[in-house]
Design a protein around this motif. Structure first.
Motif, short mmCIF file in Angstrom:
data_model
loop_
_atom_site.label_atom_id
_atom_site.label_comp_id
_atom_site.label_asym_id
_atom_site.label_seq_id
_atom_site.Cartn_x
_atom_site.Cartn_y
_atom_site.Cartn_z
N ALA A 185 0.78 -1.10 -0.10
CA ALA A 185 0.01 -0.01 0.00
C ALA A 185 0.83 1.07 -0.11
N LEU A 186 1.92 1.28 0.85
CA LEU A 186 2.77 2.52 0.79
C LEU A 186 3.54 2.46 -0.63
N THR A 188 2.12 1.84 -3.61
CA THR A 188 1.09 2.28 -4.33
C THR A 188 0.76 3.80 -4.18
N ARG A 189 0.86 4.36 -2.93
CA ARG A 189 0.34 5.48 -2.70
C ARG A 189 1.68 6.50 -2.93
N ASN A 190 2.96 5.91 -3.00
CA ASN A 190 4.20 6.56 -3.36
C ASN A 190 4.43 6.72 -5.12
N SER A 194 -1.50 1.66 -9.99
CA SER A 194 -2.41 0.51 -9.44
C SER A 194 -3.34 0.20 -10.69
N ARG A 199 -7.06 1.93 -6.25
CA ARG A 199 -6.94 1.10 -5.04
C ARG A 199 -5.71 -0.01 -5.08
N SER A 200 -5.06 -0.20 -4.01
CA SER A 200 -3.81 -1.02 -4.04
C SER A 200 -4.07 -2.32 -4.61
#
Length: 249
Positions: A185-186, A188-190, A194, A199-200
């Motif tokens: 998840a980290l 993906t957010r960085n 995706s 969404r992750s």
């Protein structure tokens, strides 16, 4: 529930489930595994997935994933499986061992995996440099990360949150999937792309019908702040229970 009480409740439920599942025959596990595979093969997220992560099953006491791995590879999907390795982190900075997802090349590659002491087919560390890695690898090149569309998880027990209908999972207690999904998840957010509309990754579990706790039993999954709900669970009786609602085909 404080952290020590939460750990104790999880340990108690794992012990109960181990006793319960040990009574299942190999024929029963095989039959349920076949039913879960048939249900999965009709599931839209699986049919549409181009890259999937899937656990490699131990003999007995859980849904067997060999038919899924073979079908996914034969269908042209890129299949990623768990790879456990030393983290390289200093004591106190994180877990000693990490799980990552690495690719299988083809069916002969899968058939060539050696079983570990638990009877689980396992990736040889000497071959990891030849494989693709999914998002989350700590010492890999971020540009080489491969995002996953769907991950099929194992677990000890599952239930539905009585208030939200979310599918909840009790794992085996090692934290491998929890930490992997946190890192994923980290990443993906960085900024890693995706495939799931931001969404992750979609998370579905595979479970024997005995692993789904009934509200009437008074049993429930003990949940802490870091426990992540799933998108759904595919059962050995062919049912698919998704967070918020249930479907049977």
């Amino acid at each position: 529930m404080n952290s020590s009480a939460l750990r104790a409740a999880k340990t108690h439920l794992r012990t109960l489930m181990k006793q319960r599942l040990s009574a299942l025959s190999l024929d029963a596990v095989t039959s349920q595994s076949n039913a879960a595979f048939e249900a999965l093969s009709r599931l839209k997220p699986y049919k549409e997935a181009k890259t999937i992560g899937v656990y490699l099953s131990m003999p007995g006491s859980e849904i067997q994933t060999e038919p899924i791995v073979r079908h996914a590879i034969a269908s042209g999907k890129r299949v990623f499986v768990p790879y456990l390795h030393k983290s390289g982190l200093a004591p106190g900075e994180g877990p000693v061992r990490l799980m990552d997802m690495v690719s299988l090349k083809d069916i002969p590659d899968y058939e060539g995996l050696q079983r570990d002491k638990w009877g689980i087919p396992s990736v040889d560390g000497k071959t990891v440099h030849e494989r693709q890695r999914s998002i989350g690898e700590l010492d890999g090149e971020a540009s080489a990360d491969t995002p996953l569309d769907l991950i099929l998880l194992p677990g000890v027990a599952f239930d539905l949150d009585p208030e939200t209908g979310a599918v909840r999972r009790l794992g085996h207690g090692k934290g491998f999937y929890d930490y992997f999904l946190h890192r994923y998840a980290l990443a993906t957010r960085n900024g890693v792309q995706s495939p799931n509309d931001g969404r992750s990754v979609l998370l579905y579990a595979l479970a024997l019908k005995e692993q789904l706790l009934s509200p009437a039993s008074g049993e429930a999954i003990p949940v802490g702040p870091h426990d992540q709900p799933l998108d759904g669970v595919i059962l050995g009786d062919g049912q698919i229970k998704e967070s918020g609602h249930t479907q049977t085909d």
